[in-house]
Design a protein around this motif. Structure first.
Motif, mmCIF file in Angstrom:
data_model
loop_
_atom_site.group_PDB
_atom_site.id
_atom_site.type_symbol
_atom_site.label_atom_id
_atom_site.label_comp_id
_atom_site.label_asym_id
_atom_site.label_seq_id
_atom_site.Cartn_x
_atom_site.Cartn_y
_atom_site.Cartn_z
ATOM 1 N N ILE A 99 11.996 0.542 7.922
ATOM 2 C CA ILE A 99 12.119 1.074 6.560
ATOM 3 C C ILE A 99 10.827 1.753 6.123
ATOM 4 O O ILE A 99 10.846 2.826 5.510
ATOM 5 N N LEU A 100 9.689 1.141 6.448
ATOM 6 C CA LEU A 100 8.397 1.734 6.087
ATOM 7 C C LEU A 100 8.193 3.062 6.811
ATOM 8 O O LEU A 100 7.730 4.049 6.209
ATOM 9 N N MET A 101 8.516 3.107 8.088
ATOM 10 C CA MET A 101 8.364 4.351 8.846
ATOM 11 C C MET A 101 9.279 5.448 8.295
ATOM 12 O O MET A 101 8.883 6.616 8.186
ATOM 13 N N LYS A 102 10.486 5.062 7.934
ATOM 14 C CA LYS A 102 11.423 6.029 7.345
ATOM 15 C C LYS A 102 10.882 6.553 6.018
ATOM 16 O O LYS A 102 10.933 7.765 5.746
ATOM 17 N N THR A 103 10.349 5.649 5.196
ATOM 18 C CA THR A 103 9.788 6.051 3.906
ATOM 19 C C THR A 103 8.604 6.989 4.095
ATOM 20 O O THR A 103 8.491 8.012 3.414
ATOM 21 N N LEU A 104 7.729 6.672 5.017
ATOM 22 C CA LEU A 104 6.555 7.509 5.269
ATOM 23 C C LEU A 104 6.975 8.886 5.797
ATOM 24 O O LEU A 104 6.336 9.901 5.476
ATOM 25 N N GLN A 105 8.030 8.928 6.597
ATOM 26 C CA GLN A 105 8.529 10.215 7.097
ATOM 27 C C GLN A 105 9.087 11.052 5.951
ATOM 28 O O GLN A 105 8.873 12.274 5.899
ATOM 29 N N VAL A 136 5.464 15.981 -2.949
ATOM 30 C CA VAL A 136 4.368 15.182 -3.502
ATOM 31 C C VAL A 136 3.269 14.944 -2.470
ATOM 32 O O VAL A 136 2.160 14.521 -2.819
ATOM 33 N N CYS A 137 3.576 15.183 -1.194
ATOM 34 C CA CYS A 137 2.608 14.946 -0.121
ATOM 35 C C CYS A 137 1.846 16.234 0.171
ATOM 36 O O CYS A 137 2.337 17.121 0.873
ATOM 37 N N LEU A 138 0.644 16.328 -0.377
ATOM 38 C CA LEU A 138 -0.212 17.481 -0.112
ATOM 39 C C LEU A 138 -1.035 17.234 1.146
ATOM 40 O O LEU A 138 -0.985 16.141 1.745
ATOM 41 N N GLU A 139 -1.792 18.211 1.548
ATOM 42 C CA GLU A 139 -2.556 18.089 2.786
ATOM 43 C C GLU A 139 -3.498 16.892 2.745
ATOM 44 O O GLU A 139 -3.672 16.181 3.743
ATOM 45 N N GLY A 140 -4.080 16.647 1.582
ATOM 46 C CA GLY A 140 -5.009 15.529 1.451
ATOM 47 C C GLY A 140 -4.348 14.166 1.528
ATOM 48 O O GLY A 140 -5.035 13.149 1.724
ATOM 49 N N ASP A 141 -3.015 14.115 1.376
ATOM 50 C CA ASP A 141 -2.303 12.841 1.427
ATOM 51 C C ASP A 141 -1.920 12.440 2.841
ATOM 52 O O ASP A 141 -1.554 11.281 3.084
ATOM 53 N N LEU A 142 -1.990 13.378 3.778
ATOM 54 C CA LEU A 142 -1.554 13.078 5.141
ATOM 55 C C LEU A 142 -2.395 11.981 5.787
ATOM 56 O O LEU A 142 -1.896 11.233 6.633
ATOM 57 N N SER A 143 -3.656 11.868 5.377
ATOM 58 C CA SER A 143 -4.532 10.867 5.995
ATOM 59 C C SER A 143 -4.033 9.451 5.728
ATOM 60 O O SER A 143 -3.991 8.619 6.640
ATOM 61 N N TRP A 144 -3.648 9.144 4.475
ATOM 62 C CA TRP A 144 -3.168 7.788 4.199
ATOM 63 C C TRP A 144 -1.776 7.550 4.770
ATOM 64 O O TRP A 144 -1.441 6.417 5.143
ATOM 65 N N VAL A 145 -0.970 8.611 4.859
ATOM 66 C CA VAL A 145 0.343 8.465 5.498
ATOM 67 C C VAL A 145 0.156 8.099 6.968
ATOM 68 O O VAL A 145 0.791 7.165 7.483
ATOM 69 N N GLN A 146 -0.734 8.817 7.655
ATOM 70 C CA GLN A 146 -0.991 8.536 9.068
ATOM 71 C C GLN A 146 -1.605 7.148 9.257
ATOM 72 O O GLN A 146 -1.257 6.426 10.201
ATOM 73 N N PHE A 147 -2.500 6.776 8.355
ATOM 74 C CA PHE A 147 -3.128 5.460 8.447
ATOM 75 C C PHE A 147 -2.086 4.351 8.331
ATOM 76 O O PHE A 147 -2.103 3.380 9.108
ATOM 77 N N ALA A 155 0.828 -1.212 0.000
ATOM 78 C CA ALA A 155 0.000 0.000 0.000
ATOM 79 C C ALA A 155 0.855 1.252 0.000
ATOM 80 O O ALA A 155 0.535 2.245 -0.664
ATOM 81 N N CYS A 156 1.964 1.192 0.723
ATOM 82 C CA CYS A 156 2.863 2.349 0.791
ATOM 83 C C CYS A 156 3.423 2.694 -0.589
ATOM 84 O O CYS A 156 3.404 3.855 -1.007
ATOM 85 N N VAL A 157 3.926 1.681 -1.296
ATOM 86 C CA VAL A 157 4.513 1.938 -2.606
ATOM 87 C C VAL A 157 3.439 2.374 -3.607
ATOM 88 O O VAL A 157 3.664 3.274 -4.424
ATOM 89 N N ARG A 158 2.248 1.755 -3.544
ATOM 90 C CA ARG A 158 1.158 2.137 -4.456
ATOM 91 C C ARG A 158 0.710 3.576 -4.215
ATOM 92 O O ARG A 158 0.562 4.363 -5.168
#
Length: 342
Positions: free
Chosen positions: A298-304, A311-322, A234-237
């Motif tokens: 690694i996933l946490m580092k990538t998400l950070q 590329v991370c707009l305000e609307g993208d923060l929800s899936w990052v947090q999830f 899900a992270c990569v997608r």
């Protein structure tokens, strides 16, 4: 190699050409770009590069045809052919060097790999010509010539900027994580204790963890690990979608951020593979715990990194947090089960 004079006459030019192309190839694979002092015209780079690739393909075709039948070319004609190929191969490598790192490390790596494949193909063809009787068109020569053509043709499909290059490599990462998940699910579906049909539940539990199948405790642990693997996919997608929608190559900073994202995402698939391999019986809970922790980190580092990227707009923060929550939850579940099984 045949002992007749015509064969002997052409050996030296071909061998010299082979040595020269090998040197050029090695420099391409190991060398650095020439940083542009001023504004770099990426569109012009692609136009000139494609011309050089086409010319190299044509020269290789001439060489292969010249050695496809008798009489063989004279020593002078062979020397001219070799000189022309070397000139075009050198031009191809020189144009590759024009591409500066500032246009994107990911893009440059893809162009370098494609250039290297062409040069590898030329070297292979020359080796075949030098080792064959040089009297007829062999299947090896046909395949090698076709390999050079295919390597040249792939330039038309290369990404044209760093955003496209990052999307290209991320598509492969997504596929690898998906394959690993499908492999694990298939193994789970096909695996069973060969004695499960003849032993009752108490006897099965007493058998514990065997070398050839998963116990029920193993399967519970694996289910939580699969949660981590699904979060990886899900992270990569999601990252790919964000790059597709919001990725920019208008500034050096944005280009560098895209490279950082590609670097971070590249670490995910090997860590997923390590985790999957450690899940096959006999399951070592300590190793599973270590590999799960590594993948989660690694996933946490990538998400950070995603959070701090354009590329991370305000609307993208929800899936990052999830995904951050999902990774943490599944990791804690894995640790709890692995510690209980140790």
């Amino acid at each position: 190699m045949s002992a007749n004079n015509s064969c002997t006459d052409v050996v030296v030019p071909l061998r010299n050409l082979s040595n020269a192309v090998k040197c050029i190839r090695d420099r391409v694979k190991d060398g650095e770009s020439n940083e542009s002092a001023g504004a770099f015209n990426l569109s012009n780079f692609w136009e000139v590069l494609n011309q050089a690739v086409k010319a190299t393909s044509q020269e290789v075709t001439k060489l292969s045809l010249a050695f496809s039948k008798t009489p063989l070319p004279s020593e002078e004609d062979c020397a001219r052919l070799a000189e022309s190929i070397q000139k075009h191969v050198l031009a191809l490598s020189t144009i590759y060097y024009w591409l500066p790192k500032s246009e994107g490390i990911t893009l440059r790596k893809l162009v370098r790999e494609a250039t290297g494949e062409v040069l590898d193909g030329v070297v292979q063809l020359l080796d075949i010509l030098l080792s064959s009787p040089l009297q007829s068109l062999s299947q090896e020569q046909l395949r090698s010539t076709g390999g050079v053509w295919a390597s040249c043709d792939q330039f038309a499909q290369l990404p044209r900027d760093n955003r496209a290059a990052v999307l290209h490599v991320m598509a492969s990462y997504t596929g690898m994580v998906k394959d690993a998940l499908e492999e694990m699910n298939q193994a789970l579906a096909e695996s069973h204790d060969p004695f499960s049909d003849v032993l009752d539940d108490d006897e099965l539990e007493a058998r514990g963890n065997q070398d050839t199948y998963w116990s029920e405790n193993d399967r519970q642990l694996i289910s939580k690990c699969l949660g981590l693997i699904k979060a990886s996919g899900a992270c990569v997608r999601k990252l790919s979608i964000a790059v597709q929608k919001n990725g920019k190559v208008d500034t050096a900073e944005n280009i560098t951020q895209l490279d950082d994202l590609a670097d971070a995402a590249r670490e995910i698939s090997p860590s997923v593979d390590d985790l999957v391999l450690s899940l096959y019986p006999p399951v070592n809970c300590t190793v599973v715990d270590q590999n799960s922790s590594k993948l989660a980190a690694i996933l946490m580092k990538t998400l950070q990194i995603i959070r701090s990227c354009h590329v991370c707009l305000e609307g993208d923060l929800s899936w990052v947090q999830f995904l951050e929550g999902a990774v943490d939850h599944n990791l804690q579940e894995v640790k709890s089960l692995s510690e209980g099984s140790s």
